[in-house]
Motif scaffolding. Sequence first.
Motif, mmCIF file in Angstrom:
data_model
loop_
_atom_site.group_PDB
_atom_site.id
_atom_site.type_symbol
_atom_site.label_atom_id
_atom_site.label_comp_id
_atom_site.label_asym_id
_atom_site.label_seq_id
_atom_site.Cartn_x
_atom_site.Cartn_y
_atom_site.Cartn_z
ATOM 1 N N GLY A 173 0.807 -1.232 0.000
ATOM 2 C CA GLY A 173 0.000 0.000 0.000
ATOM 3 C C GLY A 173 0.835 1.274 0.000
ATOM 4 O O GLY A 173 0.391 2.308 -0.482
ATOM 5 N N GLY A 174 2.063 1.194 0.520
ATOM 6 C CA GLY A 174 2.911 2.389 0.590
ATOM 7 C C GLY A 174 3.837 2.552 -0.593
ATOM 8 O O GLY A 174 4.633 3.517 -0.623
ATOM 9 N N ILE A 175 3.759 1.656 -1.597
ATOM 10 C CA ILE A 175 4.702 1.757 -2.727
ATOM 11 C C ILE A 175 4.081 1.370 -4.080
ATOM 12 O O ILE A 175 4.547 1.842 -5.126
ATOM 13 N N THR A 241 2.569 12.611 -2.069
ATOM 14 C CA THR A 241 2.186 13.055 -0.721
ATOM 15 C C THR A 241 1.563 11.918 0.085
ATOM 16 O O THR A 241 0.758 11.148 -0.436
ATOM 17 N N SER A 242 1.985 11.811 1.345
ATOM 18 C CA SER A 242 1.329 10.929 2.316
ATOM 19 C C SER A 242 0.811 11.822 3.432
ATOM 20 O O SER A 242 1.567 12.609 3.991
ATOM 21 N N GLY A 243 -0.480 11.673 3.761
ATOM 22 C CA GLY A 243 -1.028 12.529 4.815
ATOM 23 C C GLY A 243 -1.993 11.772 5.702
ATOM 24 O O GLY A 243 -2.439 10.676 5.366
ATOM 25 N N ALA A 284 9.602 7.825 -4.260
ATOM 26 C CA ALA A 284 8.952 8.960 -3.599
ATOM 27 C C ALA A 284 7.806 8.475 -2.709
ATOM 28 O O ALA A 284 7.624 8.965 -1.591
ATOM 29 N N ASP A 285 7.047 7.487 -3.190
ATOM 30 C CA ASP A 285 5.910 6.935 -2.446
ATOM 31 C C ASP A 285 6.399 6.340 -1.121
ATOM 32 O O ASP A 285 5.900 6.691 -0.039
ATOM 33 N N ALA A 286 7.387 5.461 -1.212
ATOM 34 C CA ALA A 286 7.891 4.802 0.002
ATOM 35 C C ALA A 286 8.552 5.812 0.943
ATOM 36 O O ALA A 286 8.366 5.745 2.163
ATOM 37 N N LEU A 287 9.289 6.763 0.379
ATOM 38 C CA LEU A 287 9.963 7.759 1.224
ATOM 39 C C LEU A 287 8.940 8.663 1.920
ATOM 40 O O LEU A 287 9.154 9.075 3.067
ATOM 41 N N ALA A 288 7.830 8.972 1.249
ATOM 42 C CA ALA A 288 6.799 9.813 1.873
ATOM 43 C C ALA A 288 6.210 9.081 3.082
ATOM 44 O O ALA A 288 6.031 9.674 4.150
ATOM 45 N N THR A 289 5.927 7.794 2.912
ATOM 46 C CA THR A 289 5.382 7.003 4.018
ATOM 47 C C THR A 289 6.403 6.939 5.162
ATOM 48 O O THR A 289 6.070 7.180 6.321
ATOM 49 N N ALA A 290 7.659 6.637 4.818
ATOM 50 C CA ALA A 290 8.705 6.505 5.836
ATOM 51 C C ALA A 290 8.948 7.827 6.562
ATOM 52 O O ALA A 290 9.026 7.875 7.790
#
Length: 332
Positions: A173-175, A241-243, A284-290
């Motif tokens: 889900g995070g990547i 973006t992860s929010g 970017a997706d994984a780094l936003a979550t992390a």
Amino acid sequence: MRVPTLLRPVCVLLSLLLFLLPAACRQSDPPPLQRTELLMGTVVEITLLQSGPKAEAALNDAFAEMRRIEQLMSPQLPTSDLARLAAASRGAEVSAETLALLRRSIELNHLSGGAFDPTLGRVKRLWDIEGDKPHVATAAELRRALRQCGVDKLRIEGNRVIKLVPKLEIDFGGIAKGYAVDRAGALLRRAGIRHASINAGGDLLLIGDRQGRPWRIGVQDPRKPGAVLAVIAAADEAVVTSGDYERFFEVDGVRYHHLFDPATGRPSRRSRSVTVVASDAATADALATAAFVLGPEAGSRLLRQQGAEGILIGADGTPLVTPGLKDRVTWR
Ligand code: ADP
Ligand code: MG
């Protein structure tokens, strides 16, 4: 340079013309081609700044590619690699593509000191944040679920993923959305598309610029729905973006959202949102979550180590911008 008085009106006229020229060119831009589909649990919008049969075909192929990845990696589809692996107590054979994304996810787990964790399937299921029965997990439930999590409980042998605990569930889900966006983008580029954007519910990939001007990407205010906090100028890169403001439920005024701290199994309380700018959307997706899980200080260090930039909004609403992005951000 001094301009003779007689020539001054001519100069003014010339500079006015030069100023207006780009606007005039914009009017003759080919009409953009845009389509929206519901995919991977979100709204995916692809925009091409060109039209015609070639662009139409590329657009169809890009959506087909994203649907193909959804079939492979959605835990909800019983025939997907991830669903089969979740159902098997010891492990299963998976596609080379799933295996490659799992390897990259494990690498990102190590790089983020464990903050990005692709094995939190049981934790996600427990909270059921986006489901019909969201539930505040108890400490005992979390302890049980966390025993079935951890990249150290996985082995890769050939194209088999071996589970050292029977109920471990991989969750991309995070990547996965970022990965799908990258694949669709690669297809568009191969088809000769030079100016396009792919937006999968906040996972954005920009191909080229907007014909000479950068794309302008709005960063949402995490506590004011619909309000734009800042605008990032971007081209040929990913902005993700992860929010905590879109997928959450509230009990007694406490917000329970979908970004879990792997150390506790609970929603991380260190951030409100993180926007990452990087060269590919999966990273970017994984780094936003992390970075969300880590909080702005440690999160921005992680971004710097990975050559990424970002805007990190802390739990108290204070924004932190990485130095390399400052010149490209306009605050609203
Ligand atoms: P969204 O899906 O809303 O765009 P993200 O890309 O940040 O947001 O992904 C959130 C999803 O990632 C969660 O729904 C869950 O599936 C998964 N997830 C939650 N916490 C973590 C974590 N610490 N590491 C990796 N994946 C996570
Ligand atoms: Mg993510």
